[in-house]
Every structure is written in structure tokens, then in C-alpha cells.
Design a protein around this motif. Structure first.
Motif: not given
Length: 169
Positions: A30-35
Motif C-alpha cells: 500500500i502507498s498513501y500520501p505522507s501528509n
């Protein structure tokens, strides 16, 4: 698709769910926005839903945050990973498929689901310091010689299950 980790809905940018008949444990990348800030830790329960149907349940194994990039990544595996990463010694002698699966699952703290042909009697050689998944496969091979059926250990609804190969579960 809806992703829930540690009872938090996660907004993801990419999601890859993988596995095959050659890889016992199913994997979720999974990738997600780090903000976006989430309270996540190794061992958290990871659930993937298609509408209201849960299609993956596993545990968070790795979390990587990029300080320069705009994405963070997560890696989760279903509970079959514990069978692959654990070993044990067993001396069942004359036993049944159900007893082998129940004992190995209990040792690893994995709940047991349906075990087809659980009363099939088999004879196993002592399994000394063996990979737990290999212990199950050996029991399946012995049962195959008795019944002529091919068996496949799987995780279904977070439970260790034994099905006949080729059956839709």
C-alpha cells in the motif's frame, strides 16, 4: 475498495494485493500520501473490503516513510506468514488431518476454520524443527495418498482452513 488499519479508514494512492498457488501467504502493498497522519504500528490488523465483503485480513509488517517524497508505504501479510516463518517439532505418529492442523494452528495462535476430510487417518514421520507450513503440506501429501484428493491449506476469514484443491472458497 476500502482499506482499514487499526480501525482507521486509510486513504491510499496505490494498492497491490498479491499471492499465488506458489506463495502461501497473501501480501498487500500500500502507498498513501505522507501528509496524512495515521496511528499505525507493526502488528496492526489490516482489512481490505470490496464493498461490504472483507477480501483480505492480515497484519502490518512494515511501514516506510519517505522524508523527501510525498508517499509512505505499508506492507501487510495474511496470517499464513506465521506458518511460513515458524518452525516446530511434532511427533504425531498415527493421527488425522484435523489433529495435525489443530495442533499446529494452536501452537501459533491461529484460529481453525473448516478442515475437509479432517478424520482422514495418516501416519507421519516425526517432524523435528520443521517449518510449520511444511508440516501441514506433509500431512496433506500423506492424506492425498489415502484419499487420492489434493489438499490446500488456506487462510479464509482469518482462520486456517483446509480445502480440496480447485474448489472455490
Amino acid at each position: 475498495m476500502r482499506l482499514v488499519i487499526n480501525n482507521q479508514d486509510i486513504t491510499f494512492t496505490t494498492l497491490e494485493w498479491s499471492g499465488s498457488k506458489y506463495n502461501a501467504a497473501r501480501r498487500l502493498d500500500i502507498s498513501y500520501p505522507s501528509n496524512l497522519t495515521y496511528k499505525l504500528a507493526q502488528g496492526n490488523i489490516v482489512q481490505l473490503f470490496s464493498e461490504t465483503i472483507e477480501i483480505f485480513t492480515g497484519y502490518l509488517f512494515r511501514r516506510d516513510s519517505s522524508h523527501q517524497g510525498s508517499e509512505s508505504s505499508l506492507l501487510a501479510y495474511d496470517p499464513m506468514i506465521y506458518l511460513l516463518k515458524s518452525s516446530g517439532s511434532y511427533n504425531f505418529k498415527s493421527t488425522t488431518l484435523g489433529i495435525v492442523f489443530s495442533k499446529v494452528a494452536a501452537d501459533l495462535g491461529i484460529p481453525v476454520g473448516q478442515i475437509v476430510d479432517s478424520s482422514t487417518k495418516i501416519v507421519l514421520e516425526p517432524q523435528l524443527n520443521q517449518n510449520c507450513y511444511q508440516v501441514l503440506l506433509e500431512a496433506c501429501r500423506k492424506a492425498n495418498k489415502v484419499t487420492g484428493k489434493v489438499y490446500l491449506p488456506k487462510i479464509i476469514n482469518s482462520k486456517l482452513t483446509l480445502v480440496h484443491a480447485g474448489e472455490v472458497s
